[in-house]
Design a protein around this motif. Structure first.
Motif, PDB file in Angstrom:
ATOM      1  N   LEU A   1       0.819  -1.217   0.000  1.00 45.57           N
ATOM      2  CA  LEU A   1       0.000   0.000   0.000  1.00 45.57           C
ATOM      3  C   LEU A   1       0.851   1.265   0.000  1.00 45.57           C
ATOM      4  N   MET A   2       2.073   1.150   0.461  1.00 41.90           N
ATOM      5  CA  MET A   2       2.979   2.302   0.356  1.00 41.90           C
ATOM      6  C   MET A   2       3.222   2.637  -1.111  1.00 41.90           C
ATOM      7  N   ASP A   3       3.369   1.604  -1.937  1.00 39.40           N
ATOM      8  CA  ASP A   3       3.522   1.836  -3.376  1.00 39.40           C
ATOM      9  C   ASP A   3       2.218   2.352  -3.972  1.00 39.40           C
ATOM     10  N   TYR A   4       1.087   1.808  -3.498  1.00 45.40           N
ATOM     11  CA  TYR A   4      -0.203   2.211  -4.045  1.00 45.40           C
ATOM     12  C   TYR A   4      -0.514   3.683  -3.757  1.00 45.40           C
ATOM     13  N   GLN A   5       0.046   4.199  -2.670  1.00 48.04           N
ATOM     14  CA  GLN A   5      -0.175   5.587  -2.286  1.00 48.04           C
ATOM     15  C   GLN A   5       1.039   6.471  -2.557  1.00 48.04           C
TER      16      GLN A   5
ATOM     17  N   SER B   1       8.113   6.275  -6.203  1.00 44.03           N
ATOM     18  CA  SER B   1       7.321   7.282  -6.901  1.00 44.03           C
ATOM     19  C   SER B   1       7.105   6.790  -8.331  1.00 44.03           C
TER      20      SER B   1
ATOM     21  N   ARG C   1       1.691   3.339 -11.444  1.00 48.86           N
ATOM     22  CA  ARG C   1       1.636   3.042 -10.012  1.00 48.86           C
ATOM     23  C   ARG C   1       0.672   1.900  -9.721  1.00 48.86           C
TER      24      ARG C   1
ATOM     25  N   PHE D   1      -7.972  -4.590  -2.513  1.00 47.99           N
ATOM     26  CA  PHE D   1      -7.078  -3.574  -3.073  1.00 47.99           C
ATOM     27  C   PHE D   1      -6.603  -3.954  -4.476  1.00 47.99           C
TER      28      PHE D   1
ATOM     29  N   ASP E   1      -7.705   1.403 -11.405  1.00 52.57           N
ATOM     30  CA  ASP E   1      -6.794   2.504 -11.722  1.00 52.57           C
ATOM     31  C   ASP E   1      -5.918   2.184 -12.929  1.00 52.57           C
TER      32      ASP E   1
END
Length: 235
Positions: free
Chosen positions: A67-71, A87, A94, A121, A128
């Motif tokens: 989720l760090m990558d997703y956000q 990033s 992403r 998720f 997305d």
């Protein structure tokens, strides 16, 4: 007579004690085996609990990393990536990367609660990424798990996907289901607001009725205030 009664009591006690000793000796192996069986069951239960807790911890850590990558923030393509933090140059890029990670969590830890959330998720990431069919498959799976929080969130996202792909009847069915069976993750008023929003374009009277019901059921709340404002715009 007194002595005789006392002696009789002692004799009976001795007989009872002897019988108990005889039963214990006779059934000693059964008692030992039974104790071993109980101990084995307890060990399996304790071991299973530890193993389950350990897997949930691993799954939660893996999902948190995904989720760090997703956000992760977006950056212009001309600017090089910072190796200290993830990033991406587009939402799609992403989503594709994050989708790989959450799918891995769902595949490896599917029996855990974090693994079930990972499937949800995965559906959002597929949306997305622009892959609606894959998103629908993931969300349908998550909507069917035995966890009200996960399944409700998946149904809410699935209803939104149906709205965006002109399947209004399917979206309405899901919103009504969610409103009729609220959960901690999707309260009744959340589903009602989404349903009213869907109706507002082509069936404003239906939307108005729902907004008025929200105002009635949720006085002096943010949801009630929002619904009251929506009623005014539909007049």
């Amino acid at each position: 007579m007194r002595y005789t009664r006392q002696a009789l009591k002692q004799d009976r006690f001795a007989e009872t004690a002897a019988d108990a000793m005889h039963w214990t000796v006779e059934h000693r192996s059964k008692m030992i085996n039974g104790g071993i069986a109980v101990a084995a069951i307890l060990l399996v239960f304790i071991g299973g609990f530890w193993y389950s807790h350990h897997r949930e911890t691993l799954a939660a850590d893996a999902l948190g990393h995904a989720l760090m990558d997703y956000q992760a923030p977006l950056r212009p393509a001309a600017i090089p990536a910072d190796p200290r933090q993830p990033s991406f140059t587009s939402v799609q890029e992403r989503a594709i990367e994050a989708g790989k990670e959450v799918n891995q969590v769902a595949s490896q830890y599917g029996s855990t609660r974090s693994g079930k959330f990972a499937k949800y998720f995965a559906g959002l990431a597929a949306i997305d990424a622009g892959n609606e069919k894959v998103a629908e498959d993931h969300l349908k799976y998550a909507a069917g798990v035995r966890d009200d929080d996960v399944s409700s969130l998946a149904k809410l996202a699935l209803a939104a996907l149906y709205r965006d792909t002109n399947r209004q009847a399917d979206a309405v069915n899901l919103y009504n289901e969610l409103a009729g069976h609220p959960s901690r993750s999707v309260p009744k008023v959340t589903a009602q607001l989404q349903l009213a929003e869907l109706y507002s374009a082509k069936q404003p009277n239906e939307a108005k009725n729902i907004y008025q019901q929200i105002v009635k059921d949720n006085p002096q709340t943010a949801a009630g205030q929002l619904a009251a404002e929506k009623v005014q715009t539909l007049k």
